[in-house]
Motif scaffolding. Sequence first.
Motif, PDB file in Angstrom:
ATOM      1  N   ALA A  46      -6.849  14.453 -35.878  1.00  0.00           N
ATOM      2  CA  ALA A  46      -7.707  14.816 -34.754  1.00  0.00           C
ATOM      3  C   ALA A  46      -7.574  13.852 -33.579  1.00  0.00           C
ATOM      4  N   MET A  47      -6.744  12.811 -33.730  1.00  0.00           N
ATOM      5  CA  MET A  47      -6.678  11.798 -32.671  1.00  0.00           C
ATOM      6  C   MET A  47      -6.288  12.397 -31.318  1.00  0.00           C
ATOM      7  N   GLU A  48      -7.044  12.030 -30.326  1.00  0.00           N
ATOM      8  CA  GLU A  48      -6.792  12.506 -28.967  1.00  0.00           C
ATOM      9  C   GLU A  48      -5.480  11.910 -28.464  1.00  0.00           C
ATOM     10  N   GLY A  49      -4.603  12.735 -27.974  1.00  0.00           N
ATOM     11  CA  GLY A  49      -3.385  12.208 -27.336  1.00  0.00           C
ATOM     12  C   GLY A  49      -2.268  11.854 -28.294  1.00  0.00           C
ATOM     13  N   SER A  50      -2.552  11.773 -29.590  1.00  0.00           N
ATOM     14  CA  SER A  50      -1.450  11.479 -30.512  1.00  0.00           C
ATOM     15  C   SER A  50      -1.571  12.309 -31.786  1.00  0.00           C
ATOM     16  N   GLY A  51      -2.687  12.989 -31.937  1.00  0.00           N
ATOM     17  CA  GLY A  51      -2.900  13.802 -33.136  1.00  0.00           C
ATOM     18  C   GLY A  51      -2.034  15.051 -33.103  1.00  0.00           C
ATOM     19  N   ILE A  52      -2.386  15.960 -33.980  1.00  0.00           N
ATOM     20  CA  ILE A  52      -1.486  17.112 -34.155  1.00  0.00           C
ATOM     21  C   ILE A  52      -1.412  17.966 -32.902  1.00  0.00           C
ATOM     22  N   LYS A  53      -2.501  18.022 -32.137  1.00  0.00           N
ATOM     23  CA  LYS A  53      -2.495  18.833 -30.929  1.00  0.00           C
ATOM     24  C   LYS A  53      -1.425  18.304 -29.965  1.00  0.00           C
ATOM     25  N   ALA A  54      -1.457  17.000 -29.763  1.00  0.00           N
ATOM     26  CA  ALA A  54      -0.491  16.390 -28.837  1.00  0.00           C
ATOM     27  C   ALA A  54       0.930  16.516 -29.376  1.00  0.00           C
ATOM     28  N   MET A  55       1.071  16.394 -30.677  1.00  0.00           N
ATOM     29  CA  MET A  55       2.424  16.510 -31.266  1.00  0.00           C
ATOM     30  C   MET A  55       3.000  17.881 -30.983  1.00  0.00           C
ATOM     31  N   ILE A  56       2.174  18.902 -31.157  1.00  0.00           N
ATOM     32  CA  ILE A  56       2.677  20.265 -30.934  1.00  0.00           C
ATOM     33  C   ILE A  56       2.910  20.504 -29.447  1.00  0.00           C
ATOM     34  N   GLU A  57       1.925  20.108 -28.656  1.00  0.00           N
ATOM     35  CA  GLU A  57       2.024  20.319 -27.214  1.00  0.00           C
ATOM     36  C   GLU A  57       3.305  19.712 -26.651  1.00  0.00           C
ATOM     37  N   ASN A  58       3.582  18.487 -27.069  1.00  0.00           N
ATOM     38  CA  ASN A  58       4.697  17.759 -26.457  1.00  0.00           C
ATOM     39  C   ASN A  58       5.965  17.803 -27.302  1.00  0.00           C
ATOM     40  N   ASP A  59       6.001  18.704 -28.252  1.00  0.00           N
ATOM     41  CA  ASP A  59       7.177  18.829 -29.127  1.00  0.00           C
ATOM     42  C   ASP A  59       7.609  17.482 -29.691  1.00  0.00           C
ATOM     43  N   ARG A  60       6.660  16.732 -30.196  1.00  0.00           N
ATOM     44  CA  ARG A  60       7.037  15.446 -30.826  1.00  0.00           C
ATOM     45  C   ARG A  60       7.539  15.730 -32.238  1.00  0.00           C
ATOM     46  N   HIS A  61       8.800  16.129 -32.270  1.00  0.00           N
ATOM     47  CA  HIS A  61       9.332  16.614 -33.540  1.00  0.00           C
ATOM     48  C   HIS A  61       9.428  15.531 -34.593  1.00  0.00           C
ATOM     49  N   GLU A  62       9.702  14.331 -34.147  1.00  0.00           N
ATOM     50  CA  GLU A  62       9.827  13.252 -35.132  1.00  0.00           C
ATOM     51  C   GLU A  62       8.478  13.010 -35.820  1.00  0.00           C
ATOM     52  N   ASP A  63       7.429  12.978 -35.001  1.00  0.00           N
ATOM     53  CA  ASP A  63       6.086  12.797 -35.553  1.00  0.00           C
ATOM     54  C   ASP A  63       5.750  13.929 -36.518  1.00  0.00           C
ATOM     55  N   LEU A  64       6.083  15.139 -36.088  1.00  0.00           N
ATOM     56  CA  LEU A  64       5.743  16.288 -36.926  1.00  0.00           C
ATOM     57  C   LEU A  64       6.500  16.260 -38.245  1.00  0.00           C
ATOM     58  N   SER A  65       7.767  15.861 -38.181  1.00  0.00           N
ATOM     59  CA  SER A  65       8.539  15.757 -39.428  1.00  0.00           C
ATOM     60  C   SER A  65       7.885  14.764 -40.367  1.00  0.00           C
ATOM     61  N   LEU A  66       7.550  13.612 -39.812  1.00  0.00           N
ATOM     62  CA  LEU A  66       6.909  12.581 -40.632  1.00  0.00           C
ATOM     63  C   LEU A  66       5.598  13.105 -41.205  1.00  0.00           C
ATOM     64  N   LEU A  67       4.841  13.742 -40.350  1.00  0.00           N
ATOM     65  CA  LEU A  67       3.554  14.260 -40.784  1.00  0.00           C
ATOM     66  C   LEU A  67       3.741  15.243 -41.932  1.00  0.00           C
ATOM     67  N   TYR A  68       4.727  16.122 -41.759  1.00  0.00           N
ATOM     68  CA  TYR A  68       4.982  17.095 -42.822  1.00  0.00           C
ATOM     69  C   TYR A  68       5.334  16.386 -44.124  1.00  0.00           C
ATOM     70  N   GLN A  69       6.213  15.397 -44.029  1.00  0.00           N
ATOM     71  CA  GLN A  69       6.617  14.683 -45.250  1.00  0.00           C
ATOM     72  C   GLN A  69       5.410  14.034 -45.916  1.00  0.00           C
ATOM     73  N   LEU A  70       4.586  13.411 -45.111  1.00  0.00           N
ATOM     74  CA  LEU A  70       3.442  12.709 -45.683  1.00  0.00           C
ATOM     75  C   LEU A  70       2.434  13.683 -46.285  1.00  0.00           C
ATOM     76  N   VAL A  71       2.127  14.724 -45.540  1.00  0.00           N
ATOM     77  CA  VAL A  71       1.144  15.671 -46.057  1.00  0.00           C
ATOM     78  C   VAL A  71       1.659  16.332 -47.338  1.00  0.00           C
ATOM     79  N   SER A  72       2.955  16.650 -47.353  1.00  0.00           N
ATOM     80  CA  SER A  72       3.520  17.276 -48.551  1.00  0.00           C
ATOM     81  C   SER A  72       3.354  16.385 -49.774  1.00  0.00           C
ATOM     82  N   ARG A  73       3.355  15.084 -49.553  1.00  0.00           N
ATOM     83  CA  ARG A  73       3.209  14.169 -50.696  1.00  0.00           C
ATOM     84  C   ARG A  73       1.843  14.308 -51.335  1.00  0.00           C
ATOM     85  N   VAL A  74       0.818  14.485 -50.501  1.00  0.00           N
ATOM     86  CA  VAL A  74      -0.529  14.439 -51.061  1.00  0.00           C
ATOM     87  C   VAL A  74      -1.084  15.820 -51.390  1.00  0.00           C
ATOM     88  N   ASP A  75      -0.496  16.856 -50.841  1.00  0.00           N
ATOM     89  CA  ASP A  75      -1.100  18.167 -51.041  1.00  0.00           C
ATOM     90  C   ASP A  75       0.007  19.210 -51.039  1.00  0.00           C
TER      91      ASP A  75
END
Lengths: 832, 211
Positions: free
Chosen positions: A303-332
């Motif tokens: 939910a972080m403003e400016g760096s959370g998932i909204k900002a990642m999608i908005e600004n196509d921060r693909h590296e962040d999203l990849s990392l996020l996917y990897q991390l989330v996949s680990r826990v759930d």
Amino acid sequence: MADSTSSQGIVGHGENNDFDAMWDLLRSALREIHEKNASKLSFEQLYRASYKIVLKKQGDRLYDRVKEFEEQWFAMQVMPSIRKLITNNLVNITMGGISGTTANERRTTGEDFLKGLKASWENHITVMNMTTDVLMYMDRVYCADNRKASIFTTAMGLFRDHILRSPLVESESNLITFDILNSVILDQIGMEREGDVINKHLIRSCIYMLEGLYESDDENENEKLYLTVFEIEFLKASRTFYHNECISLLRDSDASTWLRQTKKRFLEEEARCQTTISMLTSQKIAKVVEQEMISSHLQEFLAMEGSGIKAMIENDRHEDLSLLYQLVSRVDSSKEPLKNALQARVVDLGSDINKAILNTDFSNLPAAAEDGETAEGGDKAKTPKPNTASKATAAAIKWVDEVLQLKDKFDTMWKKCLDEDLILQTALTKSFSDFINLFPRCSEYVSLFIDDNLKRGIKGKTEAEIDEVLDKATTLIRYIQDKDMFERYYKKHLARRLLHGKSESAEVEKQMISRMKLEIGNAFTTKLEGMFKDMNMSEELTSGYRTYIRNLGDRDDKQIDLGINVLTTNHWPMESMGSNKDKSEDQRQNCNWPAEIIALQESFKAYYLKERNGRTLTWSGFLGNADIRCIFPRIPGKEGVLGRERKHEINVPTYGMVILLLFNDLVDDASLSFEEIQEQTNIPTQDLSRILFTLSVLPKARVLTKSPANKEHPKPGDKFAFNKAFTSKAVKIKAPVISGAVSKVEGEDERKETEDRNDEHRGNVIDTVIVRIMKARKELTHQLLFTEVISQLSQRFKPDLGMMKRRIESLIEREYLERVEDAATPTYRYLA
Amino acid sequence: MAPAIPEGLTSSSGTAFDSLFNNSKYSDVTIYLGESKIPFAAHRVVLGTRCPYFDDAFQSGFKEGITNEISFEKDSPHALWRVLRYIYTGNYSDEPSETLHSESDDLELFKHPRVFALADMFRIQELKVIACKKFEQQLQQHWISDTFPDSIREVYSTSNNTDSDSIRNIVVGAVASHKQDLLQKGPFQELVREVGDFAVDLVLRMAKGRN
């Protein structure tokens, strides 16, 4: 020889003496082995001594003596030197206190302790390996016979009990050596986590020791001291560390930093297991990092403003999203948090698109319509209405483009960052479908998008590019819930394309159809295919008829050349092809055809029915067009163009032809009133007004004059006459067609009408489905019937519950069904 | 346990070393047999792979590993020879070796028990089985021999009752089969009185036989 050997076997009485002598020999040998002087000793002699003791059934005594010897050795020789290495500082740190020294000093004292312990352990192993070799006969015979642990195992246990679990004498605490060991290793790992360099190899050696020692002499693999003692402490300390780290990241950093730090920590811990501690811990420590660094604060980071998932999608921060996917996949494994966040973003962004289009749509449409009404100037009158329509069409195309762009964005993300995850794909598809179906005009817009492409869009494109367009169209169709609405629009648009020859490529049309066949099913495309079949058949008919006429022999210059489209009633959306809202079939059919045309119709009918007996042909005057040769006589007394006779070939709609032919029979300068024309032709008022506007107001083909001569739409009371003074630079003129050929966005009324028609159709479909189900099941509860109907219709549309209820009521009225009285839950019965 | 066939027995790993038997070629250790210390040219690789005892003796950092010599002064040189023969070739012969002509061979009924005892000490399971088989065959004819009681004494002092297929079973079996003839003899009665383990084994065997 026999004597000496036989005397060897006699069991004498001096057994104790024998034992003591042999034990003396062995004991001094053990001492030498411990002092690393084994190379002086004869293996043969020592082995034989232990062999003899065992043969003489003194194995138990030997076993106990060896144990005693080791215990004494630990107490006298080993522990004192280890105790020396346990400084007060180490004790303080272990007790959780603060050390009064620098990190560097702390590391050095810690390392010294580890080195000392490591050395004593390695010595012990070497010594016990040699001892075991010497005592092997005892192990094999005595220990095996008496189910005793091997001397090696016992000696390992002694190390555990007399070294690791030895209490610290000078300390008032209950600390044992093991506590110091754990504390030192954890302290060193802590330093490494902070970025210091530590002696991994040294720690690894001590860990080997813990992996080689067990809780008991059973040496159960699950009871390695590494697992039962060290690992527990390690995981506990790590949990605290990562708990704190995550909180400080949450406080001081952004999601991007958190992602990278977490990934780095995973790699570090994995490497630590490989190089410093044990692979046995690899999954467990990963779990700790997962829980502390990912699970515990995931939502907050997302939910972080400016760096959370909204900002990642908005600004196509693909590296962040990849990392996020990897991390989330680990826990759930269901990726629930990521899934929800992605879905919310799709629906948000999609709703933005919907809103933006609806706003432009409404602000433009009424204004443009007004323009059309008031446009007076001759040239400006160049069809303001199609202009309005094309604006609206542009809005449709814009909506589709934006939806596709959004889709592209998420598709790219899905491929690049989300590992083409199927769960997420399903979720994204659902969200796309959700917001698309929230848009009331999605069916119409998607069909318009395809229409636009099939008419113009694919011109000059390569096959691959066309494929891409078709792919996109197919994707959109997949999302649409009300497939029946879409079918309705598609048929309407397709009919226009076909009848007005607007389709760019029959081949691409077919491809589109076959894609829809795959996507939605046969039932959907049968009628569409029927339309194509009609078109092909019509071509054959036209040329067949021409040949037929030519062979009749009596060539007549006045013969009218006929190009015909024979449309199977069921396949074509007649209502939406008509040029006005008149629903009455009669009016349309009863257009009064001129005699020439009736003759032509009869002639064709005769030809057509020759091979198709029993069919009925209905002539649709509101469709089609005609080329009319007009001769404008020389106007006496005029110079220039008007002074000559002029011939023009004018292309007008079929109704136009019917009207113009009336003027052939008129005496010069006579006129016909609106009412007269209508009476003679029986053309619907609105169509008549429109066509007369083309022929008497618009300059391009103004072959009639209107009185009063203004730019208003012709209405009852107006009079029309042959415009002798018509001039045009072109010989062939195409009368401007106001509407019909252009597929445009529907107005509100039209739309309402389409929906009504669709609802009516849905009502019939629901009736059919209900009756079919009830026929098969005879009796069914209300609930089950609804579920069944909805599931059977899901391919085509999502039925409205109110409508379903009404249909059931109606079926009961019509005595297809009845309510089962006194049923616990509402139930219906089928009436045969 | 593979059945031991006394003649022509081949053991895949044993026969390969036939030609190296007491061959100084490639020899890297010397074994001294008996009190007279008769040298035997041996090979670490053969001894170490075929016999756990020698593996330990030469690898554990004791004197033997450095001097490459090991001597067995208290053992019968013929018995040792037979053990080595087995280690190299997979079997051994009843006939005395010519190399040991200076030493008198063990008495007939002591040959196999002594091989057995060494095999037990050296922890060579297969050789124990072979020695038992050979001894059992021999006893079918020689049970009547006057040296049998002494042989039994030695068997009981150089073996333990851990192995179910122990050489002790062979002895007790032979005695039990001929108990009518043997137990009348004075030396046998003396033996029963003297060696308690033997007496127990014999009683148990005879009790079992009666049932």
